[in-house]
Motif scaffolding. Structure first.
Motif, PDB file in Angstrom:
ATOM      1  N   ILE A   4      -8.949  15.916  -2.845  1.00 40.24           N
ATOM      2  CA  ILE A   4      -7.791  15.022  -2.813  1.00 40.24           C
ATOM      3  C   ILE A   4      -8.134  13.900  -1.829  1.00 40.24           C
ATOM      4  N   TYR A   5      -8.093  12.676  -2.303  1.00 41.72           N
ATOM      5  CA  TYR A   5      -8.464  11.523  -1.486  1.00 41.72           C
ATOM      6  C   TYR A   5      -7.247  10.959  -0.769  1.00 41.72           C
ATOM      7  N   LYS A   6      -7.452  10.569   0.479  1.00 39.40           N
ATOM      8  CA  LYS A   6      -6.405   9.927   1.271  1.00 39.40           C
ATOM      9  C   LYS A   6      -6.706   8.429   1.341  1.00 39.40           C
ATOM     10  N   ILE A   7      -5.791   7.650   0.802  1.00 39.52           N
ATOM     11  CA  ILE A   7      -5.947   6.203   0.775  1.00 39.52           C
ATOM     12  C   ILE A   7      -4.862   5.591   1.669  1.00 39.52           C
ATOM     13  N   TYR A   8      -5.280   4.786   2.634  1.00 37.08           N
ATOM     14  CA  TYR A   8      -4.333   4.098   3.513  1.00 37.08           C
ATOM     15  C   TYR A   8      -4.260   2.639   3.094  1.00 37.08           C
ATOM     16  N   LEU A   9      -3.037   2.148   2.889  1.00 32.75           N
ATOM     17  CA  LEU A   9      -2.796   0.764   2.472  1.00 32.75           C
ATOM     18  C   LEU A   9      -1.925   0.043   3.494  1.00 32.75           C
ATOM     19  N   ASP A  10      -2.125  -1.261   3.600  1.00 34.91           N
ATOM     20  CA  ASP A  10      -1.158  -2.080   4.332  1.00 34.91           C
ATOM     21  C   ASP A  10      -1.087  -3.443   3.675  1.00 34.91           C
ATOM     22  N   ALA A  11       0.077  -4.064   3.816  1.00 45.21           N
ATOM     23  CA  ALA A  11       0.348  -5.352   3.179  1.00 45.21           C
ATOM     24  C   ALA A  11       0.026  -6.535   4.088  1.00 45.21           C
ATOM     25  N   GLY A  12      -0.939  -6.385   4.939  1.00 43.61           N
ATOM     26  CA  GLY A  12      -1.504  -7.496   5.696  1.00 43.61           C
ATOM     27  C   GLY A  12      -0.645  -8.145   6.758  1.00 43.61           C
ATOM     28  N   HIS A  13       0.529  -8.602   6.419  1.00 40.32           N
ATOM     29  CA  HIS A  13       1.413  -9.311   7.349  1.00 40.32           C
ATOM     30  C   HIS A  13       2.846  -8.877   7.097  1.00 40.32           C
ATOM     31  N   GLY A  14       3.726  -9.206   8.030  1.00 40.64           N
ATOM     32  CA  GLY A  14       5.149  -8.971   7.814  1.00 40.64           C
ATOM     33  C   GLY A  14       5.785 -10.171   7.116  1.00 40.64           C
ATOM     34  N   VAL A  35       0.984  -6.013  -4.552  1.00 40.47           N
ATOM     35  CA  VAL A  35      -0.347  -5.470  -4.827  1.00 40.47           C
ATOM     36  C   VAL A  35      -0.434  -4.034  -4.311  1.00 40.47           C
ATOM     37  N   CYS A  36       0.089  -3.781  -3.107  1.00 41.56           N
ATOM     38  CA  CYS A  36       0.069  -2.415  -2.550  1.00 41.56           C
ATOM     39  C   CYS A  36       0.836  -1.445  -3.451  1.00 41.56           C
ATOM     40  N   LEU A  37       2.004  -1.860  -3.924  1.00 41.47           N
ATOM     41  CA  LEU A  37       2.796  -1.002  -4.821  1.00 41.47           C
ATOM     42  C   LEU A  37       2.055  -0.744  -6.126  1.00 41.47           C
ATOM     43  N   TYR A  38       1.399  -1.764  -6.644  1.00 42.15           N
ATOM     44  CA  TYR A  38       0.616  -1.612  -7.872  1.00 42.15           C
ATOM     45  C   TYR A  38      -0.519  -0.599  -7.658  1.00 42.15           C
ATOM     46  N   ILE A  39      -1.235  -0.756  -6.560  1.00 43.76           N
ATOM     47  CA  ILE A  39      -2.336   0.170  -6.251  1.00 43.76           C
ATOM     48  C   ILE A  39      -1.800   1.588  -6.125  1.00 43.76           C
ATOM     49  N   ALA A  40      -0.741   1.763  -5.332  1.00 42.15           N
ATOM     50  CA  ALA A  40      -0.177   3.097  -5.096  1.00 42.15           C
ATOM     51  C   ALA A  40       0.292   3.739  -6.398  1.00 42.15           C
ATOM     52  N   ASN A  41       0.976   2.979  -7.235  1.00 36.85           N
ATOM     53  CA  ASN A  41       1.470   3.514  -8.509  1.00 36.85           C
ATOM     54  C   ASN A  41       0.342   3.913  -9.442  1.00 36.85           C
ATOM     55  N   ASN A  42      -0.766   3.190  -9.394  1.00 36.87           N
ATOM     56  CA  ASN A  42      -1.892   3.520 -10.261  1.00 36.87           C
ATOM     57  C   ASN A  42      -2.742   4.661  -9.729  1.00 36.87           C
ATOM     58  N   TYR A  46      -4.932   9.763 -10.209  1.00 38.53           N
ATOM     59  CA  TYR A  46      -6.152  10.328  -9.636  1.00 38.53           C
ATOM     60  C   TYR A  46      -5.777  11.292  -8.519  1.00 38.53           C
ATOM     61  N   ASN A  47      -6.757  11.978  -8.002  1.00 44.50           N
ATOM     62  CA  ASN A  47      -6.512  12.896  -6.880  1.00 44.50           C
ATOM     63  C   ASN A  47      -6.411  12.096  -5.590  1.00 44.50           C
ATOM     64  N   ALA A  48      -5.318  11.381  -5.432  1.00 41.09           N
ATOM     65  CA  ALA A  48      -5.150  10.534  -4.257  1.00 41.09           C
ATOM     66  C   ALA A  48      -3.747  10.657  -3.702  1.00 41.09           C
ATOM     67  N   ILE A  49      -3.685  10.677  -2.396  1.00 37.13           N
ATOM     68  CA  ILE A  49      -2.419  10.577  -1.678  1.00 37.13           C
ATOM     69  C   ILE A  49      -2.468   9.234  -0.967  1.00 37.13           C
TER      70      ILE A  49
END
Length: 141
Positions: A4-14, A35-42, A46-49
């Motif tokens: 299970i892969y752990k993927i950390y995302l951030d949206a760059g700026h506030g 873009v972050c929501l798109y990545i997370a939803n896709n 896969y085996n990703a959290i």
């Protein structure tokens, strides 16, 4: 059992980062967050959290990149992705320069596995957006 892969995302700026908006007032955070929501939803296929290491409301600026990387590392991240659209500080675009396109940065201490993944991400982004390939770049992240 598959990893299970752990993927950390951030949206760059506030939302309220000074100067980080398009000439018509769309904040860079709004674009980055989509873009972050798109990545997370896709990634659910896969085996990703997926974890967000930013304020998902955009109300506060994220911590500096170096601290986001520490949070991701301490959380056992396999991959850390910081999404940016690189709008100039004054909301304009550089006249006479083609600043459009897609680029991917990896740290200067990268492994061959991370470089291979970064190249795959870059290739997929270019193929799916038809934007100009600005290349794989390294930086002291």
């Amino acid at each position: 059992m598959d990893k299970i892969y752990k993927i950390y995302l951030d949206a760059g700026h506030g939302k309220h980062t000074t100067g980080k908006c398009t000439p018509d007032g769309i904040s860079e955070w709004e674009l980055n967050n989509k873009v972050c929501l798109y990545i997370a939803n896709n990634l659910v296929k896969y085996n990703a959290i997926v974890y967000r290491c930013d304020d998902t409301t955009g109300e506060t600026d994220p911590m500096p990149v170096s601290k986001r990387l520490v949070v991701a590392d301490e959380g056992g991240a396999d991959v850390c992705i910081s999404v940016h659209h690189n709008i100039r500080g004054d909301g304009s675009f550089q006249a006479g320069k083609d600043t459009t396109g897609v680029e991917v940065f990896i740290g200067t201490d990268y492994t061959e596995d991370s470089k291979d993944l970064a190249n795959k991400i870059l290739s997929n982004m270019v193929n799916n957006t038809q934007m100009r390939n600005r290349g794989l770049k390294t930086a002291d992240l």
